[in-house]
Write a protein that holds these residues in place. Structure first.
Motif, PDB file in Angstrom:
ATOM      1  N   LEU A  26      14.158 -19.541  -3.275  1.00 52.97           N
ATOM      2  CA  LEU A  26      13.530 -19.228  -4.556  1.00 52.97           C
ATOM      3  C   LEU A  26      13.364 -20.482  -5.417  1.00 52.97           C
ATOM      4  N   ALA A  27      14.366 -21.337  -5.408  1.00 51.63           N
ATOM      5  CA  ALA A  27      14.272 -22.573  -6.189  1.00 51.63           C
ATOM      6  C   ALA A  27      13.178 -23.485  -5.641  1.00 51.63           C
ATOM      7  N   ALA A  28      13.114 -23.616  -4.324  1.00 48.78           N
ATOM      8  CA  ALA A  28      12.075 -24.456  -3.726  1.00 48.78           C
ATOM      9  C   ALA A  28      10.691 -23.939  -4.074  1.00 48.78           C
ATOM     10  N   GLY A  29      10.534 -22.623  -4.123  1.00 52.15           N
ATOM     11  CA  GLY A  29       9.252 -22.045  -4.471  1.00 52.15           C
ATOM     12  C   GLY A  29       8.912 -22.170  -5.939  1.00 52.15           C
ATOM     13  N   ALA A  30       9.939 -22.202  -6.786  1.00 56.51           N
ATOM     14  CA  ALA A  30       9.709 -22.265  -8.234  1.00 56.51           C
ATOM     15  C   ALA A  30       9.408 -23.668  -8.715  1.00 56.51           C
ATOM     16  N   LEU A  31       9.839 -24.673  -7.982  1.00 54.11           N
ATOM     17  CA  LEU A  31       9.706 -26.055  -8.450  1.00 54.11           C
ATOM     18  C   LEU A  31       8.271 -26.537  -8.362  1.00 54.11           C
ATOM     19  N   ALA A  32       7.786 -27.090  -9.462  1.00 54.91           N
ATOM     20  CA  ALA A  32       6.431 -27.633  -9.486  1.00 54.91           C
ATOM     21  C   ALA A  32       6.335 -28.905  -8.654  1.00 54.91           C
ATOM     22  N   SER A  33       7.418 -29.651  -8.563  1.00 54.57           N
ATOM     23  CA  SER A  33       7.441 -30.902  -7.806  1.00 54.57           C
ATOM     24  C   SER A  33       7.916 -30.650  -6.381  1.00 54.57           C
ATOM     25  N   ARG A  34       7.105 -31.027  -5.412  1.00 57.20           N
ATOM     26  CA  ARG A  34       7.513 -30.867  -4.021  1.00 57.20           C
ATOM     27  C   ARG A  34       8.674 -31.795  -3.680  1.00 57.20           C
ATOM     28  N   ARG A  35       8.750 -32.924  -4.368  1.00 51.52           N
ATOM     29  CA  ARG A  35       9.863 -33.834  -4.121  1.00 51.52           C
ATOM     30  C   ARG A  35      11.177 -33.180  -4.531  1.00 51.52           C
ATOM     31  N   ARG A  36      11.174 -32.536  -5.710  1.00 53.73           N
ATOM     32  CA  ARG A  36      12.385 -31.830  -6.147  1.00 53.73           C
ATOM     33  C   ARG A  36      12.713 -30.678  -5.202  1.00 53.73           C
ATOM     34  N   ALA A  37      11.676 -29.990  -4.751  1.00 53.73           N
ATOM     35  CA  ALA A  37      11.905 -28.892  -3.807  1.00 53.73           C
ATOM     36  C   ALA A  37      12.532 -29.403  -2.518  1.00 53.73           C
ATOM     37  N   ALA A  38      12.053 -30.554  -2.042  1.00 49.91           N
ATOM     38  CA  ALA A  38      12.619 -31.135  -0.829  1.00 49.91           C
ATOM     39  C   ALA A  38      14.078 -31.523  -1.028  1.00 49.91           C
ATOM     40  N   VAL A  39      14.417 -32.021  -2.210  1.00 52.80           N
ATOM     41  CA  VAL A  39      15.809 -32.370  -2.503  1.00 52.80           C
ATOM     42  C   VAL A  39      16.693 -31.135  -2.431  1.00 52.80           C
ATOM     43  N   VAL A  40      16.227 -30.022  -3.018  1.00 51.94           N
ATOM     44  CA  VAL A  40      17.013 -28.783  -2.987  1.00 51.94           C
ATOM     45  C   VAL A  40      17.202 -28.307  -1.551  1.00 51.94           C
ATOM     46  N   LEU A  41      16.144 -28.317  -0.769  1.00 55.27           N
ATOM     47  CA  LEU A  41      16.218 -27.837   0.614  1.00 55.27           C
ATOM     48  C   LEU A  41      17.120 -28.721   1.470  1.00 55.27           C
ATOM     49  N   ILE A  42      16.970 -30.025   1.347  1.00 55.73           N
ATOM     50  CA  ILE A  42      17.788 -30.940   2.149  1.00 55.73           C
ATOM     51  C   ILE A  42      19.248 -30.861   1.715  1.00 55.73           C
ATOM     52  N   ALA A  43      19.485 -30.765   0.408  1.00 57.39           N
ATOM     53  CA  ALA A  43      20.865 -30.613  -0.069  1.00 57.39           C
ATOM     54  C   ALA A  43      21.480 -29.325   0.460  1.00 57.39           C
ATOM     55  N   GLY A  44      20.698 -28.248   0.459  1.00 58.64           N
ATOM     56  CA  GLY A  44      21.202 -26.987   1.002  1.00 58.64           C
ATOM     57  C   GLY A  44      21.544 -27.098   2.471  1.00 58.64           C
ATOM     58  N   ALA A  45      20.691 -27.801   3.231  1.00 59.66           N
ATOM     59  CA  ALA A  45      20.953 -27.972   4.656  1.00 59.66           C
ATOM     60  C   ALA A  45      22.217 -28.796   4.890  1.00 59.66           C
ATOM     61  N   VAL A  46      22.388 -29.858   4.119  1.00 53.60           N
ATOM     62  CA  VAL A  46      23.580 -30.709   4.271  1.00 53.60           C
ATOM     63  C   VAL A  46      24.844 -29.913   3.937  1.00 53.60           C
ATOM     64  N   ILE A  70      22.871 -28.487  -8.206  1.00 54.98           N
ATOM     65  CA  ILE A  70      21.627 -29.081  -7.704  1.00 54.98           C
ATOM     66  C   ILE A  70      20.416 -28.228  -8.081  1.00 54.98           C
ATOM     67  N   ILE A  71      20.530 -26.915  -7.881  1.00 58.02           N
ATOM     68  CA  ILE A  71      19.421 -26.016  -8.217  1.00 58.02           C
ATOM     69  C   ILE A  71      19.143 -26.041  -9.715  1.00 58.02           C
ATOM     70  N   THR A  72      20.204 -25.980 -10.514  1.00 61.77           N
ATOM     71  CA  THR A  72      20.038 -25.965 -11.968  1.00 61.77           C
ATOM     72  C   THR A  72      19.432 -27.272 -12.461  1.00 61.77           C
ATOM     73  N   ALA A  73      19.903 -28.398 -11.940  1.00 58.82           N
ATOM     74  CA  ALA A  73      19.374 -29.697 -12.350  1.00 58.82           C
ATOM     75  C   ALA A  73      17.912 -29.851 -11.950  1.00 58.82           C
ATOM     76  N   ALA A  74      17.564 -29.390 -10.753  1.00 56.88           N
ATOM     77  CA  ALA A  74      16.185 -29.518 -10.286  1.00 56.88           C
ATOM     78  C   ALA A  74      15.231 -28.684 -11.134  1.00 56.88           C
ATOM     79  N   LEU A  75      15.686 -27.498 -11.535  1.00 60.93           N
ATOM     80  CA  LEU A  75      14.834 -26.584 -12.290  1.00 60.93           C
ATOM     81  C   LEU A  75      14.904 -26.812 -13.804  1.00 60.93           C
ATOM     82  N   TRP A  76      15.811 -27.654 -14.255  1.00 59.24           N
ATOM     83  CA  TRP A  76      16.063 -27.812 -15.687  1.00 59.24           C
ATOM     84  C   TRP A  76      14.807 -28.121 -16.508  1.00 59.24           C
ATOM     85  N   PRO A  77      13.927 -29.015 -16.059  1.00 61.11           N
ATOM     86  CA  PRO A  77      12.727 -29.289 -16.863  1.00 61.11           C
ATOM     87  C   PRO A  77      11.812 -28.067 -17.025  1.00 61.11           C
TER      88      PRO A  77
END
Length: 397
Positions: A324-344, A372-379
């Motif tokens: 849901l966070a990856a889908g909500a993020l306007a920035s694909r870079r931020r979305a990638a950070v959330v996904l990679i962090a989740g995988a790690v 991580i999710i909160t920081a990515a979505l904060w803006p």
């Protein structure tokens, strides 16, 4: 999403599942699952349904041990009475009619299938056209440490992942009554969904969301109350036997919680940090608009991080807020950070913690994922998102 992109994402998703399934077999997890049939956690849940079909009382402390010894070849006797509330035993009655080994196979096959179907639908709805994302999440759904442990023990997280994804998707599709009925599954393990349920209720009651929100909330509340009331009428002996013999036992088990994490990190006096940290997380979550795209991923992650009782396999439910966070993020870079962090966190860190048998640190995984999710979505915390522009989308989101 074009037909070509849809095919690419499906190829990536199912190829990932195929490779993951091969790994499950090659590393012996499939054989371990077979070996544990009848002695796993599912057998404990199954025993209550079987006992009811045999006319036994699952909450009679004087007879429960003998009942379990009669119906299970290799029983796990952790509690003096049935370890679940009565609505769980009643819901599992169809499986209780099957031999425990066959019931365990059906349970695992059904819950894993539901989780994979729901995760695929969630990915297609929120992160369409991103093959690598679909492949990554598909792999995490099967071979992350929480997924493998849930498989081996016959535990509930696959069903709960499917439930959370289904609620989100049904509300998105303007089907609040169906979503409310699905939400009743939270009663199987209520401590896991304290903040998820609160977030869904707040969104449902928020001005401008009444067309879908209120029917969802009314259906969920009515169905939940009915399930508890009917179960109580059918098996009145469950209370206070459950409180005395099950709840009292569970508090002696080291749970995967913030308090356990801080005690592990800072010693016996570290537990006092849990309440202020939880309050800080709630305060951060409240900065998001209830109708924004960030509301549900933040609060679903908070529900895993701030849970009052959970286990390592329950971390698998983080898959839903990650998507849901990856889908909500306007920035694909931020979305990638959330996904990679989740995988790690779900794969590397959780497998490491299981390898060294350190449960005390496991709560750090959902805590970090929440941060991580909160920081990515904060803006975007006050933005309602494009999906809320239309009346139907506004009411379903």
């Amino acid at each position: 999403m074009t037909a070509t992109n849809a095919r690419r994402t499906d190829v990536a998703f199912f190829a990932s599942l195929a490779v993951s399934a091969i790994l499950v077999v090659l590393f012996g997890f499939a054989q371990l699952r077979i070996d544990k049939l009848g002695t796993d956690d599912f057998a404990t849940a199954w025993a209550g349904a079987r006992a009811l079909l045999l006319g036994a009382d699952p909450y009679d402390a004087a007879t429960w041990t003998d009942t379990v010894l009669r119906i299970l070849p290799r029983p796990l006797l952790d509690t003096a009475v049935y370890a679940y509330p009565p609505w769980v035993a009643l819901a599992l009655l169809p499986l209780g009619a099957l031999p425990v080994e066959l019931a365990g196979i059906v349970w695992s096959a059904a819950t894993i299938s539901l989780a994979l179907i729901a995760v695929r639908a969630l990915l297609r709805a929120y992160v369409p056209g991103r093959p690598w994302t679909h492949a990554l999440v598909g792999a995490l759904a099967l071979v992350s440490a929480p997924a493998v442990v849930a498989l081996l023990l016959g535990q509930w997280p696959f069903l709960f992942v499917a439930m959370l994804a289904a609620i989100v998707l049904l509300l998105r599709a303007d089907r609040p009554v169906a979503a409310g009925l699905v939400a009743v599954l939270m009663l199987a393990k209520p401590p896991l969904f304290v903040f998820s349920a609160a977030a869904l209720a707040v969104r449902a009651l928020w001005p401008g969301n009444g067309a879908v929100g209120r029917p969802f909330l009314v259906t969920a509340a009515a169905a939940g109350i009915a399930a508890v009331a009917i179960s109580w009428l059918i098996i009145p002996s469950w209370w206070p036997a459950y409180l005395i013999h099950v709840a009292a036992h569970q508090v002696t088990i080291e749970p995967v919680t913030l308090q356990t994490l801080f005690i592990t990190l800072f010693g016996p006096n570290g537990g006092w940090l849990a309440p202020p940290v939880l309050l800080a997380m709630v305060a951060a979550g409240l900065q998001f608009h209830p109708l924004s795209d960030g509301w549900l991923p933040v609060w679903f992650a908070l529900s895993s991080a701030g849970v009052v009782y959970s286990n390592t396999y329950d971390v698998l439910m983080l898959l839903v807020p990650i998507v849901l966070a990856a889908g909500a993020l306007a920035s694909r870079r931020r979305a990638a950070v959330v996904l990679i962090a989740g995988a790690v966190l779900l794969f590397v860190v959780m497998w490491y913690l299981h390898t060294i048998y350190v449960r005390g640190y496991a709560a750090g995984v959902p805590l970090l994922m929440f941060v991580i999710i909160t920081a990515a979505l904060w803006p975007q915390r006050r933005e309602l998102g494009a999906r809320l522009a239309s009346p139907v989308a506004s009411s379903s989101q």
